[in-house]
Design a protein around this motif. Structure first.
Motif, PDB file in Angstrom:
ATOM      1  N   ARG A   1      39.010  44.959  37.741  1.00  0.00           N
ATOM      2  CA  ARG A   1      38.631  46.197  37.039  1.00  0.00           C
ATOM      3  C   ARG A   1      39.448  47.377  37.570  1.00  0.00           C
ATOM      4  O   ARG A   1      39.937  48.208  36.800  1.00  0.00           O
ATOM      5  N   GLN A   2      39.640  47.443  38.893  1.00  0.00           N
ATOM      6  CA  GLN A   2      40.431  48.525  39.482  1.00  0.00           C
ATOM      7  C   GLN A   2      41.895  48.437  39.051  1.00  0.00           C
ATOM      8  O   GLN A   2      42.534  49.461  38.801  1.00  0.00           O
TER       9      GLN A   2
ATOM     10  N   ALA B   1      43.032  47.193  36.232  1.00  0.00           N
ATOM     11  CA  ALA B   1      43.097  47.648  34.842  1.00  0.00           C
ATOM     12  C   ALA B   1      42.998  49.171  34.777  1.00  0.00           C
ATOM     13  O   ALA B   1      43.773  49.823  34.070  1.00  0.00           O
ATOM     14  N   LYS B   2      42.066  49.739  35.538  1.00  0.00           N
ATOM     15  CA  LYS B   2      41.852  51.193  35.517  1.00  0.00           C
ATOM     16  C   LYS B   2      43.092  51.953  35.966  1.00  0.00           C
ATOM     17  O   LYS B   2      43.454  52.963  35.363  1.00  0.00           O
TER      18      LYS B   2
ATOM     19  N   HIS C   1      48.894  48.199  23.122  1.00  0.00           N
ATOM     20  CA  HIS C   1      48.090  47.562  24.167  1.00  0.00           C
ATOM     21  C   HIS C   1      48.381  46.073  24.257  1.00  0.00           C
ATOM     22  O   HIS C   1      48.842  45.458  23.298  1.00  0.00           O
TER      23      HIS C   1
ATOM     24  N   TRP D   1      40.680  41.760  29.554  1.00  0.00           N
ATOM     25  CA  TRP D   1      41.462  42.738  30.327  1.00  0.00           C
ATOM     26  C   TRP D   1      42.415  43.389  29.334  1.00  0.00           C
ATOM     27  O   TRP D   1      43.221  42.710  28.690  1.00  0.00           O
ATOM     28  N   THR D   2      42.281  44.701  29.151  1.00  0.00           N
ATOM     29  CA  THR D   2      43.086  45.426  28.176  1.00  0.00           C
ATOM     30  C   THR D   2      43.782  46.592  28.864  1.00  0.00           C
ATOM     31  O   THR D   2      43.136  47.370  29.563  1.00  0.00           O
ATOM     32  N   VAL D   3      45.114  46.685  28.688  1.00  0.00           N
ATOM     33  CA  VAL D   3      45.889  47.784  29.259  1.00  0.00           C
ATOM     34  C   VAL D   3      46.914  48.263  28.236  1.00  0.00           C
ATOM     35  O   VAL D   3      47.377  47.493  27.390  1.00  0.00           O
TER      36      VAL D   3
ATOM     37  N   GLY E   1      43.573  51.051  31.673  1.00  0.00           N
ATOM     38  CA  GLY E   1      42.912  50.038  30.857  1.00  0.00           C
ATOM     39  C   GLY E   1      41.498  49.753  31.317  1.00  0.00           C
ATOM     40  O   GLY E   1      40.900  50.506  32.081  1.00  0.00           O
ATOM     41  N   THR E   2      40.977  48.623  30.844  1.00  0.00           N
ATOM     42  CA  THR E   2      39.606  48.236  31.142  1.00  0.00           C
ATOM     43  C   THR E   2      39.509  46.729  31.376  1.00  0.00           C
ATOM     44  O   THR E   2      40.341  45.958  30.906  1.00  0.00           O
ATOM     45  N   LEU E   3      38.470  46.338  32.098  1.00  0.00           N
ATOM     46  CA  LEU E   3      38.050  44.945  32.197  1.00  0.00           C
ATOM     47  C   LEU E   3      36.609  44.920  31.716  1.00  0.00           C
ATOM     48  O   LEU E   3      35.767  45.642  32.245  1.00  0.00           O
ATOM     49  N   THR E   4      36.342  44.131  30.692  1.00  0.00           N
ATOM     50  CA  THR E   4      34.981  44.015  30.180  1.00  0.00           C
ATOM     51  C   THR E   4      34.559  42.553  30.205  1.00  0.00           C
ATOM     52  O   THR E   4      35.400  41.648  30.275  1.00  0.00           O
TER      53      THR E   4
END
Length: 120
Positions: free
Chosen positions: A91-92, A94-95, A66, A113-115, A99-102
């Motif tokens: 967020r979209q 990343a998805k 990641h 932001w994690t992918v 992945g995610t945006l938190t």
């Protein structure tokens, strides 16, 4: 391994960030690079326009699987505004990459932001 992010540009309070779409892309820069460009452009523009921050930190962490990009400022925080189109867009992005945006708890604002890395 190709660079995850392009070199930083100097930021000056109140100036918009340069739009990477208006400059020539390096060879091999694909949607992953575009997503990272958008993440930095959106989050740093928000810091300069809305946060009233005196500092911002960008931390990029890569493991074998990641990449995480943290943008952390010491400003006023996100607040109660109902307009969240920029965060929704990030967020979209990343998805679509798995992945995610938190937004972890923080004095100020902290976006993470994690992918997954390609091929992991």
């Amino acid at each position: 391994m190709p660079a995850l992010l392009e070199p930083a540009v100097p930021l000056h309070h109140g100036q918009p960030l340069p739009d990477p779409a208006e400059s020539e892309r390096p060879p091999g820069a694909g949607s992953g690079q575009q997503d990272q460009d958008q993440l930095l452009r959106e989050s740093l523009t928000n810091v300069t326009r809305h946060a009233h921050a005196t500092s911002v930190e960008v931390v990029v962490t890569a493991t074998g699987e990641h990449v995480a990009v943290d943008v952390i400022d010491n400003g006023v925080g996100i607040g109660s505004s109902t307009r969240r189109s920029g965060l929704t867009n990030l967020r979209q992005r990343a998805k679509k990459r798995g992945g995610t945006l938190t937004v972890p708890e923080h004095d100020g604002t902290h976006l993470r932001w994690t992918v997954p890395l390609p091929g992991s």
